[in-house]
Design a protein around this motif. Sequence first.
Motif, PDB file in Angstrom:
ATOM      1  N   SER A   1      -2.172  19.264  -2.627  1.00 51.18           N
ATOM      2  CA  SER A   1      -1.535  20.642  -2.516  1.00 51.18           C
ATOM      3  C   SER A   1      -2.278  21.875  -2.488  1.00 51.18           C
ATOM      4  O   SER A   1      -3.629  21.843  -2.503  1.00 51.18           O
ATOM      5  CB  SER A   1      -0.963  20.614  -4.257  1.00 51.18           C
ATOM      6  N   GLY A   2      -1.581  22.994  -2.491  1.00 54.86           N
ATOM      7  CA  GLY A   2      -2.261  24.418  -2.377  1.00 54.86           C
ATOM      8  C   GLY A   2      -2.953  24.531  -3.768  1.00 54.86           C
ATOM      9  O   GLY A   2      -4.258  24.981  -3.555  1.00 54.86           O
ATOM     10  N   MET A   3      -2.555  24.198  -4.852  1.00 53.13           N
ATOM     11  CA  MET A   3      -3.207  24.312  -6.243  1.00 53.13           C
ATOM     12  C   MET A   3      -4.338  23.575  -6.203  1.00 53.13           C
ATOM     13  O   MET A   3      -5.400  23.973  -6.787  1.00 53.13           O
ATOM     14  CB  MET A   3      -2.411  23.951  -7.265  1.00 53.13           C
TER      15      MET A   3
ATOM     16  N   TYR B   1      -0.849  34.720  -7.108  1.00 57.61           N
ATOM     17  CA  TYR B   1       0.290  33.726  -7.279  1.00 57.61           C
ATOM     18  C   TYR B   1       0.041  33.201  -8.793  1.00 57.61           C
ATOM     19  O   TYR B   1      -0.889  33.005  -9.302  1.00 57.61           O
ATOM     20  CB  TYR B   1      -0.256  32.544  -6.164  1.00 57.61           C
TER      21      TYR B   1
ATOM     22  N   GLU C   1      -6.166  37.499  -2.974  1.00 59.91           N
ATOM     23  CA  GLU C   1      -5.065  36.993  -1.963  1.00 59.91           C
ATOM     24  C   GLU C   1      -4.217  38.452  -1.518  1.00 59.91           C
ATOM     25  O   GLU C   1      -3.962  39.181  -2.024  1.00 59.91           O
ATOM     26  CB  GLU C   1      -3.979  36.354  -3.174  1.00 59.91           C
TER      27      GLU C   1
ATOM     28  N   ASP D   1      -6.648  33.477  -0.294  1.00 57.16           N
ATOM     29  CA  ASP D   1      -5.809  32.712  -0.181  1.00 57.16           C
ATOM     30  C   ASP D   1      -4.835  33.243   1.150  1.00 57.16           C
ATOM     31  O   ASP D   1      -4.756  34.379   1.063  1.00 57.16           O
ATOM     32  CB  ASP D   1      -4.618  32.773  -1.390  1.00 57.16           C
TER      33      ASP D   1
ATOM     34  N   ALA E   1      -2.435  27.132   1.096  1.00 54.58           N
ATOM     35  CA  ALA E   1      -1.168  26.125   0.818  1.00 54.58           C
ATOM     36  C   ALA E   1      -0.624  25.643   2.005  1.00 54.58           C
ATOM     37  O   ALA E   1       0.189  26.452   2.563  1.00 54.58           O
ATOM     38  CB  ALA E   1      -0.331  26.876  -0.077  1.00 54.58           C
TER      39      ALA E   1
ATOM     40  N   SER F   1       1.386  23.386   2.378  1.00 60.99           N
ATOM     41  CA  SER F   1       2.858  23.178   1.989  1.00 60.99           C
ATOM     42  C   SER F   1       3.744  24.241   2.680  1.00 60.99           C
ATOM     43  O   SER F   1       4.950  24.035   2.654  1.00 60.99           O
ATOM     44  CB  SER F   1       3.198  23.314   0.468  1.00 60.99           C
ATOM     45  N   LYS F   2       3.204  25.436   3.088  1.00 61.59           N
ATOM     46  CA  LYS F   2       4.120  26.725   3.288  1.00 61.59           C
ATOM     47  C   LYS F   2       4.144  26.690   4.902  1.00 61.59           C
ATOM     48  O   LYS F   2       4.599  25.814   5.564  1.00 61.59           O
ATOM     49  CB  LYS F   2       3.445  28.088   2.950  1.00 61.59           C
TER      50      LYS F   2
ATOM     51  N   TRP G   1       8.310  28.553   0.046  1.00 65.17           N
ATOM     52  CA  TRP G   1       8.580  29.390   1.462  1.00 65.17           C
ATOM     53  C   TRP G   1       7.623  28.793   2.420  1.00 65.17           C
ATOM     54  O   TRP G   1       7.051  27.886   2.582  1.00 65.17           O
ATOM     55  CB  TRP G   1       7.996  30.879   1.200  1.00 65.17           C
TER      56      TRP G   1
END
Length: 396
Positions: free
Chosen positions: A90-92, A116, A158, A187, A209, A211-212, A335
């Motif tokens: 994951s991004g985390m 974030y 970020e 980030d 991340a 995931s985005k 997102w």
Amino acid sequence: MANGITPTEPSMHFSPDLITPSLPVPHHATATPIFQSSSFLFDSYAQIADVFAGRSDRYIYSRGDNPTVSELEALIARLEGTESARGFSSGMAAICGAVMPFVTAGDRIVTVEHIYSDAFRLFETVLKRFGVSVTYVDGRDTQALIDALPGAKLVYLESPTSWTFRLQDVAAVGEAARRLGVISVIDNSWATPIFQTPAALGIDLIVHAASKYLSGHSDTLGGLVAGPKALIGKIDHEATHLYGGRMSPVDAFLILRGMRTLELRMQAHRDSGLYLARRLADHSLVTAVHHPGLLVERPKGLTGFGGLFAFDLADGVDVEGFCNALRVVRIGVSWGGPESLMVPGQAACGLAGAANSFRRFGVSPRTIRLAVGLEPVAVLEQDVLNAISSAQRAAA
Ligand SMILES: Cc1ncc(COP(=O)(O)O)c(C=O)c1O
């Protein structure tokens, strides 16, 4: 452009690697196969002994390396212009991988306000528990950021920040950090390497991340860290092997598949996001729009914009009524996918638990975060404007 916007910057780089695999693929397949195997076989004692001793780089076990994941790592490293990269679940997990191996009790890290929310929670809870202190700086103030660096172990950026979309002068901070021996991390999930390549601006480690935007279809989670071999080696030793939150081959496949259309999707997110941001900036019931494309000064090092931004509704608009009146834009976190999603600041400020970044940094309960997807922009415009006017009536 279909929606009548002139691109703000024509310099997006095209990479053929985004479209076709770069590693040799069995049977000359057009897409990278999913190597769904936890372990890899050896034909002899000599082979396994060589691998254990570091004399051969054959695959051993997928918590270490896996061919599908390697393909994605090689791709992001090429796009970001770094020597190496590692994939996480994951991004985390990627943020943990980029930060935790480099700090120890007594160290201090520097970061910016409005990072974030879960990165903030990681710093405020886990890092502080292990004796690492954190300095938060308004990232728009470059001198304040640079002044906070001496004696710090790591600086975490970020740009732009979540919810407030404030930019940092990435090149100036990267240069100062390098001069002072401070590891720099950013980030880059919002801009993606299509619009920002922080390694070229002097940043050491680039976090995504995935995931985005990289995966782009809201169907997977993943994270990546790209950087020089020396730093990735330390991350590899500690985070990939020992923390164990590695990216799976299926997730790597989905992210690779998403990235085949990354450049086109980013153009659409950029154009639709900027169009809506400008439209909302002119609206009498919107008091502020937080989008880097509306800044008078041209952002340094950023050649385009993600489609995620925020705006503040005027007092005369009922926030709850606005959310419930939307028909195309859906209420939902995350997102980067094809669907437009929104989160109300009013709900985020009420997030339960310790270390609420929204309250700590003062996100307005009247802020709406909008992730502009790939629907026709005229449909989104109509939806948002209708919701504002019906919520105005509800408030009246
Ligand atoms: C800017 C930013 N960075 C990192 C993350 C963490 O990514 P993930 O949800 O894959 O852990 C998110 C998730 O929303 C994010 O918005």
